[in-house]
Scaffold this motif. Structure first.
Motif, short mmCIF file in Angstrom:
data_model
loop_
_atom_site.label_atom_id
_atom_site.label_comp_id
_atom_site.label_asym_id
_atom_site.label_seq_id
_atom_site.Cartn_x
_atom_site.Cartn_y
_atom_site.Cartn_z
N GLY A 1 33.23 23.70 43.79
CA GLY A 1 33.80 23.74 42.45
C GLY A 1 33.58 25.09 41.79
O GLY A 1 33.04 26.03 42.38
N ILE A 2 33.97 25.19 40.51
CA ILE A 2 33.87 26.46 39.82
C ILE A 2 32.43 26.81 39.50
O ILE A 2 31.56 25.94 39.36
N GLY A 3 32.16 28.09 39.40
CA GLY A 3 30.82 28.59 39.12
C GLY A 3 30.83 30.09 39.32
O GLY A 3 31.87 30.74 39.29
N ILE A 4 29.68 30.65 39.58
CA ILE A 4 29.54 32.09 39.79
C ILE A 4 29.08 32.35 41.21
O ILE A 4 28.17 31.68 41.71
N ASN A 5 29.73 33.32 41.86
CA ASN A 5 29.37 33.73 43.22
C ASN A 5 29.43 32.56 44.20
O ASN A 5 28.53 32.37 45.02
N ARG A 6 30.52 31.78 44.13
CA ARG A 6 30.65 30.58 44.96
C ARG A 6 30.89 30.92 46.43
O ARG A 6 30.32 30.29 47.31
N SER A 7 31.78 31.88 46.71
CA SER A 7 32.09 32.25 48.10
C SER A 7 32.04 33.77 48.22
O SER A 7 33.08 34.43 48.31
N PRO A 8 30.84 34.34 48.18
CA PRO A 8 30.73 35.80 48.12
C PRO A 8 31.36 36.52 49.32
O PRO A 8 31.96 37.59 49.16
N THR A 9 31.23 35.94 50.51
CA THR A 9 31.77 36.61 51.70
C THR A 9 33.29 36.71 51.62
O THR A 9 33.88 37.77 51.91
N VAL A 10 33.92 35.62 51.21
CA VAL A 10 35.38 35.64 51.10
C VAL A 10 35.81 36.56 49.96
O VAL A 10 36.81 37.29 50.08
N ALA A 11 35.07 36.55 48.86
CA ALA A 11 35.40 37.43 47.73
C ALA A 11 35.34 38.90 48.15
O ALA A 11 36.23 39.70 47.82
N ILE A 12 34.29 39.27 48.89
CA ILE A 12 34.17 40.65 49.37
C ILE A 12 35.33 40.99 50.31
O ILE A 12 35.86 42.10 50.30
N SER A 13 35.72 40.01 51.11
CA SER A 13 36.83 40.23 52.05
C SER A 13 38.12 40.52 51.31
O SER A 13 38.88 41.42 51.67
N TYR A 14 38.39 39.75 50.27
CA TYR A 14 39.58 40.01 49.45
C TYR A 14 39.51 41.40 48.82
O TYR A 14 40.52 42.10 48.71
N PHE A 15 38.31 41.78 48.39
CA PHE A 15 38.15 43.11 47.79
C PHE A 15 38.47 44.19 48.82
O PHE A 15 39.12 45.20 48.50
N GLY A 16 38.02 43.97 50.05
CA GLY A 16 38.35 44.92 51.11
C GLY A 16 39.84 45.01 51.36
O GLY A 16 40.39 46.10 51.58
N VAL A 17 40.52 43.86 51.32
CA VAL A 17 41.98 43.85 51.47
C VAL A 17 42.64 44.64 50.35
O VAL A 17 43.55 45.45 50.58
N ALA A 18 42.15 44.44 49.13
CA ALA A 18 42.71 45.17 47.98
C ALA A 18 42.54 46.67 48.14
O ALA A 18 43.45 47.46 47.85
N ALA A 19 41.37 47.08 48.62
CA ALA A 19 41.11 48.51 48.79
C ALA A 19 42.05 49.12 49.84
O ALA A 19 42.61 50.21 49.65
N ILE A 20 42.23 48.42 50.95
CA ILE A 20 43.12 48.92 52.00
C ILE A 20 44.56 49.03 51.49
O ILE A 20 45.25 50.03 51.71
N LEU A 21 45.01 48.01 50.77
CA LEU A 21 46.38 48.00 50.27
C LEU A 21 46.60 49.10 49.23
O LEU A 21 47.66 49.74 49.20
N PHE A 22 45.59 49.32 48.40
CA PHE A 22 45.72 50.39 47.41
C PHE A 22 45.78 51.75 48.10
O PHE A 22 46.55 52.64 47.71
N TYR A 23 44.99 51.92 49.15
CA TYR A 23 45.02 53.17 49.91
C TYR A 23 46.40 53.37 50.53
O TYR A 23 46.97 54.48 50.48
N LEU A 24 46.94 52.32 51.14
CA LEU A 24 48.26 52.42 51.76
C LEU A 24 49.34 52.75 50.74
O LEU A 24 50.29 53.49 51.03
N ALA A 25 49.20 52.20 49.54
CA ALA A 25 50.18 52.49 48.49
C ALA A 25 50.21 53.98 48.15
O ALA A 25 51.26 54.52 47.78
#
Length: 529
Positions: free
Chosen positions: A485-509
């Motif tokens: 359920g909702i809270g803080i830092n629930r799925s840190p590994t997945v959150a970091i992974s999404y952040f990595g995806v965002a960084a790669i996509l921003f670089y490609l842009a």
């Protein structure tokens, strides 16, 4: 598109196609009412006076208000545009929430207190909180819909239609094929094939009549189809009477003592309702009927609030299926008439008789038809190049459905996935942890994954990066990919992974070069025009 000669003329309330939609949509609503009646009586063990005297009359009032309001929106759209093909949005009890409020909120409280009244009060409070989430969401919904690709919205919706809408009816149809397959064929021949029955009698009514005749005929010769008996049919008549909904706001506020239990699911499922309603409004727009998003979402919240204050612990929702009812000829009247009929059935105690008379398997093929139609709409109404994004948007719902099946199977064996162990399950190919992570917040997760993929396909990498960042934030706070359920830092590994995806996509842009054959830019320009 059909149009009236003069814009602003008076639209027709009822057309011939409304009969088909009435029996199709009406039986859909009827199935849900019968199911929730069974949950109240046989799972929660609530007294029949509470079920038939308080809850069902309040439910009938809510459904009548809901279907009447969306019929009015359709009538107003038809009047403003001069069109004669406008179809009202379908609405009714939110089916996923029906089970959540029963098994996650009301049942634990019933077992802990042995008091069905307290369980009912907790359910009312749950809906009360969700109603305000929906009303607040009505003002941000249009912006979400504006920036989110259609393939992502419809793809996530298609995932729901394939799993939670279609799979159970399909399994039950094939569990009782003598009734289910015959009724399904009757419906497909009429609604897809255009076959007419007995001077235009609606296919849904013919299917239900045929299924009921087969079931009672089989019972007469000693077979068991739907546990139908004359004794149960006779006993159901005892629930006849006239009951109007009575104010229950003091019961609603009494349920606030369970606020800690309620908030864990009420807020995230309120957001789920918001996203699902956005999906369904987009589905209607793809079929040609654009309704004001804010008015739709806030109406869901207001109508649900009225329902809970009158004693109904089930939330209202805009339904999946608008293109299906429109395709079979439904316009305005089918929606309003469904609400009026449900009002009569619930206020006069007729639901008990219907549940004892009609086998549910005769009605379920209608839900399977709707699931087929909505699942195909995602591909039909989106650009062909976005098909991979739609497939990806489906996957969280498939994962959520698979996890539910595993949990139910283990529960039937009086154990859990935690007790068995994820490693042992993985040894036989059941990747439970992966299903739980992928399927957490499935509707919203599907939209995020679908949107990222759409914008990658269209080379809009900055927009793709923005959705990946949204995925980071939503995952961090447990709205998606989290089992707790909702809270803080629930799925840190997945959150970091999404952040990595965002960084790669921003670089490609900023810096990437692209092969010109990877995308038909002329197709993109033509669609933009």
């Amino acid at each position: 598109m059909s149009a009236n000669p003069a814009i602003g003329g008076r639209p027709k309330f009822w057309v011939a196609g409304d009969w088909n939609a009435l029996f199709g949509f009406g039986t859909n609503i009827l199935v849900n009412v019968l199911v929730l009646t069974g949950l109240l009586r046989f799972v929660l063990k609530m007294p029949e006076q509470l079920v038939f005297g308080r809850i069902l009359p309040a439910l009938g009032l809510m459904l009548c208000l809901s279907t009447g309001y969306y019929a009015f929106l359709a009538w107003n759209l038809a009047r403003r545009t001069g069109r004669t093909d406008v179809c009202a949005l379908p609405s009714g009890i939110s089916v996923p929430h029906m089970f959540v409020v029963t098994f996650v909120v009301m049942l634990p409280i019933k077992l802990a207190t042995n008091d069905p009244m307290q369980a009912w009060e907790a359910g009312l409070t749950w809906v009360f909180i969700q109603s305000f989430v929906l009303m607040a969401g009505g003002f941000i919904g249009p912006y979400i819909r504006k920036i989110t690709p259609r393939a992502a919205l419809l793809g996530s919706l298609a995932g729901i239609s394939i799993t939670f809408i279609s799979m159970s009816p399909a399994a039950q149809v094939f569990s009782t094929p003598v009734i289910g397959l015959v009724c399904f064929a009757v419906i497909l021949a009429n609604w897809f094939g255009g076959a007419r029955y007995f001077g235009g009698v609606p296919g849904g009514l013919v299917a239900i009549a045929v299924g009921t005749l087969i079931a009672w005929g089989s019972t007469a010769i000693g077979l068991d189809y739907g546990d139908l008996t004359l004794a149960k049919l006779g006993a159901s008549v005892s629930n006849f009477g006239f009951s109007v909904p009575l104010p229950a706001w003091h019961h609603t506020f009494d349920g606030f003592k369970y606020l800690g239990v309620i908030l864990v699911t009420a807020i995230p499922f309120g957001i789920y309702d918001l996203i699902e309603a956005l999906d369904n409004v987009e589905s209607a727009a793809a079929a040609g009927d654009s309704f004001p998003t804010t008015r739709v979402l806030t109406a869901d919240g207001v109508i649900s609030l009225i329902g809970c204050l009158m004693g109904n612990p089930f939330i209202n929702a805009v339904y999946i299926g608008h293109p299906g009812w429109k395709a079979m000829g439904g316009r305005i009247g089918y929606s309003a008439m469904t609400g009026i009929i449900v009002l009569v059935l619930t206020w006069f105690g007729i639901i008990a008789v219907i549940s004892a008379l009609i086998p549910v398997v005769a009605i379920l093929p209608i839900l399977l038809y709707i699931g087929m139609l909505i699942g195909s709409q995602a591909f039909q109404e989106s650009p062909h190049r976005h098909a991979p994004a739609i497939v990806l948007a489906l996957l969280p719902q498939l994962a959520a459905w698979g996890k539910t099946q595993i949990d139910n199977a283990l529960g039937a064996a009086s154990t859990t996935a935690a007790a068995v162990g994820s490693a042992k399950l993985a040894q036989v190919g059941v990747l439970y942890d992966g299903l739980a992570t992928l399927g957490g917040g499935a509707t919203l997760a599907g939209i995020i994954l679908g949107a990222i993929t759409v914008y990658i396909i269209d080379r809009a990498f900055e927009k793709a990066a923005a959705f990946a960042m949204a995925g980071t934030i939503l995952t961090f706070f447990g709205f998606i990919h989290g089992a707790e359920g909702i809270g803080i830092n629930r799925s840190p590994t997945v959150a970091i992974s999404y952040f990595g995806v965002a960084a790669i996509l921003f670089y490609l842009a900023r810096y990437a070069e692209f092969h010109p054959a990877a995308l038909d830019l002329h197709e993109v320009a033509a669609e933009a025009d």
